[in-house]
Design a protein around this motif. Structure first.
Motif, PDB file in Angstrom:
ATOM      1  N   GLY A 193      68.989  69.536   6.725  1.00  0.00           N
ATOM      2  CA  GLY A 193      69.910  71.088   6.105  1.00  0.00           C
ATOM      3  C   GLY A 193      70.060  71.999   5.490  1.00  0.00           C
ATOM      4  O   GLY A 193      70.501  71.399   4.458  1.00  0.00           O
ATOM      5  N   ASN A 194      69.401  73.229   5.642  1.00  0.00           N
ATOM      6  CA  ASN A 194      69.295  74.075   4.024  1.00  0.00           C
ATOM      7  C   ASN A 194      70.879  73.886   3.456  1.00  0.00           C
ATOM      8  O   ASN A 194      70.906  73.859   2.826  1.00  0.00           O
ATOM      9  CB  ASN A 194      68.910  75.469   5.075  1.00  0.00           C
ATOM     10  N   PRO A 227      65.743  69.398   2.992  1.00  0.00           N
ATOM     11  CA  PRO A 227      66.028  71.504   3.235  1.00  0.00           C
ATOM     12  C   PRO A 227      65.605  71.064   4.875  1.00  0.00           C
ATOM     13  O   PRO A 227      65.059  70.449   5.456  1.00  0.00           O
ATOM     14  CB  PRO A 227      65.833  72.100   2.105  1.00  0.00           C
ATOM     15  N   ASP A 228      65.490  71.465   5.745  1.00  0.00           N
ATOM     16  CA  ASP A 228      64.535  72.623   6.780  1.00  0.00           C
ATOM     17  C   ASP A 228      63.118  72.086   6.841  1.00  0.00           C
ATOM     18  O   ASP A 228      63.122  73.315   6.939  1.00  0.00           O
ATOM     19  CB  ASP A 228      65.430  73.056   7.947  1.00  0.00           C
ATOM     20  N   PRO A 230      59.716  69.930   6.669  1.00  0.00           N
ATOM     21  CA  PRO A 230      59.138  68.661   7.755  1.00  0.00           C
ATOM     22  C   PRO A 230      58.843  67.787   6.639  1.00  0.00           C
ATOM     23  O   PRO A 230      58.902  66.861   6.796  1.00  0.00           O
ATOM     24  CB  PRO A 230      58.083  69.068   8.333  1.00  0.00           C
ATOM     25  N   ALA A 231      58.007  68.640   5.755  1.00  0.00           N
ATOM     26  CA  ALA A 231      57.038  67.573   4.338  1.00  0.00           C
ATOM     27  C   ALA A 231      57.563  66.747   3.633  1.00  0.00           C
ATOM     28  O   ALA A 231      57.933  65.824   3.451  1.00  0.00           O
ATOM     29  CB  ALA A 231      55.983  68.540   3.482  1.00  0.00           C
ATOM     30  N   GLN A 232      59.401  67.663   3.694  1.00  0.00           N
ATOM     31  CA  GLN A 232      60.206  66.870   2.059  1.00  0.00           C
ATOM     32  C   GLN A 232      60.951  66.405   2.684  1.00  0.00           C
ATOM     33  O   GLN A 232      61.545  64.923   2.989  1.00  0.00           O
ATOM     34  CB  GLN A 232      61.329  68.444   2.391  1.00  0.00           C
ATOM     35  N   ILE A 233      61.403  66.252   4.227  1.00  0.00           N
ATOM     36  CA  ILE A 233      62.109  65.757   5.221  1.00  0.00           C
ATOM     37  C   ILE A 233      61.234  63.715   4.774  1.00  0.00           C
ATOM     38  O   ILE A 233      61.891  63.083   4.582  1.00  0.00           O
ATOM     39  CB  ILE A 233      62.421  65.920   6.472  1.00  0.00           C
ATOM     40  N   ALA A 234      60.237  64.186   5.191  1.00  0.00           N
ATOM     41  CA  ALA A 234      59.461  62.511   5.212  1.00  0.00           C
ATOM     42  C   ALA A 234      59.370  62.534   3.988  1.00  0.00           C
ATOM     43  O   ALA A 234      59.064  60.893   4.506  1.00  0.00           O
ATOM     44  CB  ALA A 234      57.957  63.407   5.856  1.00  0.00           C
ATOM     45  N   ALA A 235      59.038  63.060   3.026  1.00  0.00           N
ATOM     46  CA  ALA A 235      59.300  62.499   1.390  1.00  0.00           C
ATOM     47  C   ALA A 235      60.205  61.014   1.195  1.00  0.00           C
ATOM     48  O   ALA A 235      60.263  60.559   0.524  1.00  0.00           O
ATOM     49  CB  ALA A 235      58.959  63.358   0.547  1.00  0.00           C
ATOM     50  N   GLU A 236      61.607  62.212   2.159  1.00  0.00           N
ATOM     51  CA  GLU A 236      62.749  61.273   1.678  1.00  0.00           C
ATOM     52  C   GLU A 236      62.847  60.226   2.831  1.00  0.00           C
ATOM     53  O   GLU A 236      63.833  59.269   2.300  1.00  0.00           O
ATOM     54  CB  GLU A 236      63.501  62.753   1.982  1.00  0.00           C
ATOM     55  N   ILE A 237      62.207  60.355   3.812  1.00  0.00           N
ATOM     56  CA  ILE A 237      62.464  59.521   4.166  1.00  0.00           C
ATOM     57  C   ILE A 237      61.406  58.176   3.788  1.00  0.00           C
ATOM     58  O   ILE A 237      61.927  56.621   3.692  1.00  0.00           O
ATOM     59  CB  ILE A 237      61.909  59.475   5.824  1.00  0.00           C
ATOM     60  N   ASP A 260      65.051  73.888  13.321  1.00  0.00           N
ATOM     61  CA  ASP A 260      65.771  72.418  12.748  1.00  0.00           C
ATOM     62  C   ASP A 260      64.492  71.674  13.884  1.00  0.00           C
ATOM     63  O   ASP A 260      63.514  71.550  15.212  1.00  0.00           O
ATOM     64  CB  ASP A 260      66.437  72.476  15.068  1.00  0.00           C
ATOM     65  N   VAL A 261      63.250  71.158  12.171  1.00  0.00           N
ATOM     66  CA  VAL A 261      62.494  70.304  12.395  1.00  0.00           C
ATOM     67  C   VAL A 261      62.124  69.044  12.207  1.00  0.00           C
ATOM     68  O   VAL A 261      61.746  68.135  11.795  1.00  0.00           O
ATOM     69  CB  VAL A 261      61.407  70.988  11.307  1.00  0.00           C
TER      70      VAL A 261
END
Length: 354
Positions: A193-194, A227-228, A230-237, A260-261
């Protein structure tokens, strides 16, 4: 010899004797005393030798006659039957008393874990009649020592053939009652979330998730924020996986807004068998899948505001080694509506109970 009366046909044609003539006889079963709003307990134990002073008490308990019980080779007493049933019904992680009380044997959890009920076998057992087993619901989290069910013969005496059939009925396949241990997961949390990533809003997910995981014996190995994107969310996972996480929980970004990505990020991280949406309220927008063998759960914002959600229904099952997919989620629709009680008593309620 005291005079005896014929018993009713429902008593298997056993003889009875008036209670005032039963002094010196041995009780063939426990006798229960019930005092409304006070107690229900055993007043006399099977094997008790009736004394003169017991006659008034027995009459007060409504006992005008006592059985003269002489079992034949093809008959089984309720206590023997209960022990046979308990041994056949109890599986791993389940304990039971070695002595019946009032003809009944109770089951308890032998460890903390998830109660699993073989509902089909339980149904077949109870369909035989003249016997019973009652349990808590399937997939109920339980603590060591917690009572989870009980079994008994319903009449005082039954045909041995019936008891043997009942035992055989539940001795094939999985036991009727099991308590499965929960693995101690090392969880990686990704908070999205931003508004949280930028610091405009303080995160509340981490404390909620830490508490829920700790309550089931698991811990958190890493917490990442994204943040919102997708690439950064994937990197943190992937960062959590690199840190040794064997369970990933991603919070936020699971709704229908343009920002909501999170689901896209979960997919980019390599999630397989990803299922989105559940017939549970709160928790309709949850996603669940896996990356290799690591379970991945995408938790919607309701997980922060509601004390109990679909997350609480599926997390113990995942920790017990189950794979949760569309079929398992679809089954949660029956019982999947939370009452939102002012004083939550979950799991002592209907939520998640099918």
């Amino acid at each position: 010899m005291p005079a005896v009366d014929e018993c009713l046909p429902s008593c298997n044609n056993k003889k009875t004797v008036p209670v005032e003539e039963a002094v010196g006889m041995v009780l063939p079963h426990d006798i229960t005393e019930i005092i409304k709003d006070v107690r229900k307990s055993r007043a006399f134990k099977k094997g008790h030798i009736i004394r003169p002073e017991d006659v008034a008490t027995l009459r007060r308990l409504g006992k005008e006659h006592i059985y003269v019980l002489n079992l034949g080779p093809d008959e089984v007493h309720e206590n023997e039957a209960a022990l046979l049933f308990a041994g056949a019904l109890a599986g791993e992680g389940v304990e039971h008393a070695q002595e019946p009380s009032e003809g009944k044997i109770g089951f308890s959890a032998g460890r903390d874990g998830l109660l699993k009920i073989n509902r089909e076998a339980l149904f077949r057992f109870n369909m035989l009649g003249e016997l019973m087993c009652a349990t808590l619901q399937d997939n109920t989290p339980v603590r060591k020592g917690e009572q989870i069910g009980a079994t008994r013969l319903i009449p005082l005496v039954a045909r041995r053939a019936l008891v043997e059939e009942a035992v055989a009925t539940v001795q094939t396949g999985e036991p009727v009652l099991r308590v499965m241990p929960l693995r101690k997961a090392a969880a990686g949390l990704v908070i999205t979330g931003n508004e949280v990533y930028s610091g405009r809003v303080a995160d509340r997910f981490e404390e909620v998730l830490r508490a829920k995981l700790a309550g089931l014996g698991s811990s958190v190995v890493q917490v990442r924020f994204a943040p919102d994107d997708p690439a950064q969310i994937a990197a943190e996972i992937r960062s959590c996986l690199d840190a040794g996480a064997d369970l990933i929980v991603i919070s936020g970004g699971m709704s229908v807004d343009p920002d909501d990505v999170t689901r896209l990020g979960i997919g980019m991280a390599g999630a397989e068998a990803l299922v989105y949406g559940t017939p549970v309220l709160p928790g309709a927008m949850l996603a669940v899948g896996r990356i290799d063998t690591v379970p991945v759960i995408g938790l919607p914002a309701c997980g922060m505001f509601h004390g109990i959600t679909v997350f609480d229904l599926i997390l113990p099952r995942i920790l017990a080694g189950e794979q949760i997919g569309r079929e398992e989620l679809a089954q949660l629709g029956h019982g999947g509506f939370c009452r939102n009680c002012p004083n939550c008593r979950y799991p002592v309620c209907s939520f998640g109970k099918s």
